[in-house]
Design a protein around this motif. Structure first.
Motif, PDB file in Angstrom:
ATOM      1  N   SER A 368     103.829  61.542  98.307  1.00 26.84           N
ATOM      2  CA  SER A 368     104.973  60.641  98.484  1.00 26.84           C
ATOM      3  C   SER A 368     104.543  59.181  98.609  1.00 26.84           C
ATOM      4  O   SER A 368     105.375  58.285  98.651  1.00 26.84           O
ATOM      5  CB  SER A 368     105.766  61.041  99.734  1.00 26.84           C
ATOM      6  N   ILE A 369     103.225  58.943  98.671  1.00 27.45           N
ATOM      7  CA  ILE A 369     102.680  57.597  98.862  1.00 27.45           C
ATOM      8  C   ILE A 369     102.112  57.073  97.548  1.00 27.45           C
ATOM      9  O   ILE A 369     101.333  57.750  96.896  1.00 27.45           O
ATOM     10  CB  ILE A 369     101.566  57.605  99.927  1.00 27.45           C
ATOM     11  N   PHE A 373     103.250  56.760  88.635  1.00 24.49           N
ATOM     12  CA  PHE A 373     104.015  56.802  87.390  1.00 24.49           C
ATOM     13  C   PHE A 373     104.470  55.417  86.923  1.00 24.49           C
ATOM     14  O   PHE A 373     104.819  55.225  85.758  1.00 24.49           O
ATOM     15  CB  PHE A 373     105.231  57.719  87.568  1.00 24.49           C
ATOM     16  N   LYS A 374     104.461  54.458  87.845  1.00 19.76           N
ATOM     17  CA  LYS A 374     104.882  53.104  87.504  1.00 19.76           C
ATOM     18  C   LYS A 374     104.002  52.509  86.414  1.00 19.76           C
ATOM     19  O   LYS A 374     104.472  51.752  85.557  1.00 19.76           O
ATOM     20  CB  LYS A 374     104.827  52.231  88.760  1.00 19.76           C
ATOM     21  N   LEU A 380     109.551  56.371  88.689  1.00 19.13           N
ATOM     22  CA  LEU A 380     109.488  57.412  89.706  1.00 19.13           C
ATOM     23  C   LEU A 380     108.429  57.029  90.729  1.00 19.13           C
ATOM     24  O   LEU A 380     107.364  56.532  90.372  1.00 19.13           O
ATOM     25  CB  LEU A 380     109.116  58.768  89.079  1.00 19.13           C
ATOM     26  N   LYS A 381     108.727  57.269  92.003  1.00 19.56           N
ATOM     27  CA  LYS A 381     107.775  56.954  93.054  1.00 19.56           C
ATOM     28  C   LYS A 381     106.867  58.144  93.327  1.00 19.56           C
ATOM     29  O   LYS A 381     107.179  59.274  92.994  1.00 19.56           O
ATOM     30  CB  LYS A 381     108.514  56.554  94.330  1.00 19.56           C
ATOM     31  N   GLY A 382     105.749  57.850  93.986  1.00 14.65           N
ATOM     32  CA  GLY A 382     104.830  58.917  94.372  1.00 14.65           C
ATOM     33  C   GLY A 382     103.532  58.877  93.595  1.00 14.65           C
ATOM     34  O   GLY A 382     103.393  58.178  92.589  1.00 14.65           O
ATOM     35  N   PHE A 403      99.156  68.049  92.068  1.00 14.84           N
ATOM     36  CA  PHE A 403     100.433  68.118  92.774  1.00 14.84           C
ATOM     37  C   PHE A 403     101.112  66.750  92.706  1.00 14.84           C
ATOM     38  O   PHE A 403     100.450  65.716  92.747  1.00 14.84           O
ATOM     39  CB  PHE A 403     100.227  68.481  94.249  1.00 14.84           C
ATOM     40  N   THR A 404     102.427  66.745  92.610  1.00 14.34           N
ATOM     41  CA  THR A 404     103.215  65.521  92.721  1.00 14.34           C
ATOM     42  C   THR A 404     104.364  65.793  93.688  1.00 14.34           C
ATOM     43  O   THR A 404     104.556  66.929  94.150  1.00 14.34           O
ATOM     44  CB  THR A 404     103.801  65.091  91.358  1.00 14.34           C
TER      45      THR A 404
END
Length: 598
Positions: A368-369, A373-374, A380-382, A403-404
């Motif tokens: 979550s940090i 993907f930016k 999408l965040k993460g 994992f995402t």
């Protein structure tokens, strides 16, 4: 026309993604020839004096001939690494008469210079034997004897331990203290040398910085064949006495190819932060891969439950705008308690872990940090959590999984068969050697180009571990119906109850979700009838926040049937029997329960 335009856009985007993750940098290296002793030379030729690595603590020794060229003690270019390795190799060859294939042990405090020593030993034609400096002297003494090492690179802190314990030193007759004499007072130096002379009159002591004054020029790399042993690394010791694992040039070169394919980072856009034990096979593999790639990375000396400062590391990741963090699970246990919102970790793209079980609560927090993907234009965040499951004997991860925050299934799914590029073949078998069907439990076995050659000076143990070229990793897994391997336990840690076998890792997964838990260890607790039941040692986030009895009750409400615990013991995390790689030694708890029954 529109179709061609769309196709061109798609191809263009895929090329952009490939460049952004450094595929154009990594793939040619992975597909080309690799020999480990030549990596420093190749890196120096390509990257020259550009700083690649930074370290947190300067080496406690210097090379006088290189001082004017390299002023910053914390910055290491590929050329500096090559020159240092060449000078150290020359010292080993000419002053210490190191012969081809001779073993040189390294036993000192964790530091980046362990890598400098290993590549120097290999460059000089020897076999590097790095040992974790936190290994107990009682274990190190027979381990050193088994290596038949003739030279030991160490530090003054270790020598004091040797003197206190009365170590035998085996075949070793030359000790190199990886420090400058000036760091100690003359009284301390004299006392140390006199004590060693009295206790070990046949052992010669050299201060590294002084010994290097005699070196006139750098030594070139001694050519090494594919079947040449280059390293002897020890196993974690979770199942007992550490074993010396033989790692050869060809297999580890193949493992480097795999690393270059599954670590999706670019030397142009990314930079990594590592908090790792530098003697470990996975870390040596990463060092060679990072150097070959010219990837910028920071090396921290602190990595375990004793000296790792999670708050400082999170601050460093934010301040340095690092995009990747690599550490063993013991570091993540501590990092998860740091409020991430205190720091700007928006640059983070990937979190990597290996060497032990990584739990869902940790994976969920770190995906979550960051903003993986930016960089690809995806809103999408993460970030991505790379979990690599393996052992020193396998030489590379057996399986890997990414994992995402959008991953739906965890439950100890560690990856699919064939998920590691250039990795081993895998099979899951029953006790009789028959392959399991999907949904069944069995032993994880591997074979392939990266798998170790055997245990040094221990043909009997090698024979037990390898059958028909298949090596049993020690893991018990279920081959799930979706093709994933579900990690259940180490075979030695399986809990044999009167109602059948119970596996500790799935229980730990559930218990980690209790809000009071900092860390847990589920183990087999012996009963009066000789059978075992699941028991747990728990460290809490807040001391005295809950009683043993209430925590046991709440834990058992989270469990089903055979999983239910017979006992719960709350203790300080510092009291956990944690091994040198950060793994909690379940056998210590299990043995203690057996002693209670006597």
């Amino acid at each position: 026309m529109i179709i061609y335009l769309l196709l061109a856009i798609i191809i263009g985007y895929l090329v952009f993604v490939a460049i952004r993750i450094g595929l154009h940098q990594r793939l040619p290296l992975a597909l080309g020839p690799i020999s480990l002793e030549l990596i420093p030379d190749r890196a120096a030729k390509k990257y020259r004096e550009r700083p690649i690595f930074t370290i947190d603590i300067p080496c406690h020794w210097e090379i006088e001939a290189l001082k004017t060229r390299y002023i910053d003690p914390l910055a290491w270019s590929a050329k500096r690494i090559q020159s240092t390795a060449g000078m150290l190799a020359s010292l080993l060859q000419h002053q210490f008469n190191l012969q081809y294939g001779e073993r040189v042990a390294i036993f000192k405090q964790n530091h980046f210079d362990i890598h400098l020593f290993t590549i120097s030993i290999i460059r000089a034609g020897g076999i590097a034997c790095p040992v974790n400096g936190k290994l107990s002297i009682n274990d190190f003494d027979p381990y050193l004897a088994n290596l038949s090492a003739t030279i030991l690179i160490t530090d003054s802190a270790a020598i004091l331990k040797f003197l206190q314990s009365g170590i035998d030193f085996g075949c070793c007759r030359k000790l190199i203290i990886a420090e400058k004499r000036a760091l100690k007072s003359e009284i301390e130096v004299t006392a140390l040398e006199e004590q060693m002379a009295r206790s070990y009159p046949d052992i010669q002591i050299y201060w590294l910085e002084e010994a290097l004054l005699s070196v006139q020029k750098e030594s070139p790399a001694v050519p090494r064949g594919k079947d040449d042993p280059l390293y002897l690394v020890h196993s974690s010791g979770t199942t007992g006495f550490p074993k010396a694992v033989i790692l050869k040039n060809g297999p580890q070169a193949h493992a480097v190819r795999g690393w270059l394919c599954y670590v999706h980072l670019s030397r142009t856009w990314d930079k990594g932060f590592g908090a790792l034990p530098n003697n470990h096979q996975a870390v040596i593999l990463s060092f060679n891969s990072l150097l070959l790639l010219g990837f910028p990375a920071h090396w921290s000396s602190s990595y375990d439950h004793l000296d790792f400062n999670a708050e400082e590391v999170m601050r460093a990741l934010a301040d340095g705008k690092f995009t990747g963090y690599f550490g063993f699970p013991v570091t993540y246990t501590q990092l998860k308690e740091v409020p991430a919102e205190k720091y700007d970790l928006s640059a983070m793209r990937i979190w990597g872990s290996t060497a032990d079980a990584s739990h869902e609560v940790i994976q969920r927090k770190f995906v979550s940090i960051g903003n993986a993907f930016k960089a690809f234009g995806i809103p999408l965040k993460g970030s991505i959590f790379l979990d690599a499951q393996g052992s020193s004997e396998v030489g590379t991860p057996s399986v890997i999984r990414y994992f995402t925050r959008y991953t739906n299934t965890f439950d100890r799914r560690i990856g699919r068969i064939g998920s590691t590029p250039f990795g081993p073949k895998i099979r899951i078998v029953k006790e009789n050697g028959e392959k399991v069907k999907r949904g069944e439990v069995g032993k994880l076995e591997v074979k392939g180009k990266t798998v170790f050659a055997g245990y040094w000076n221990n043909p009997a143990l090698t024979y037990q571990a390898i059958h028909g070229n298949w090596f049993f990793t020690g893991d018990v897994v279920r081959l799930n119906k979706d093709g994933h391997l579900i990690q259940l336990d180490r075979l030695v840690d399986v809990i044999h109850t009167s109602d059948g076998e119970v596996y500790s890792l799935p229980i730990e997964e559930k218990l980690h979700k209790h809000p009071a838990v900092f860390d847990v260890c589920v183990y087999a607790h012996q009963q009066p009838d000789g059978t075992y039941l699941p028991s747990v040692a728990a460290a809490l986030k807040v001391k005295n926040s809950i009683s043993n009895s209430l925590l046991l009750h709440e834990f058992n409400q989270m469990l089903e049937g055979k999983e239910k615990l017979c006992r719960c013991e709350i203790m300080e995390w510092s009291e956990f029997p944690i091994g040198v790689t950060g793994k909690t030694l379940k056998r210590v708890f299990r043995n203690r329960s057996e002693q209670m029954m006597k």
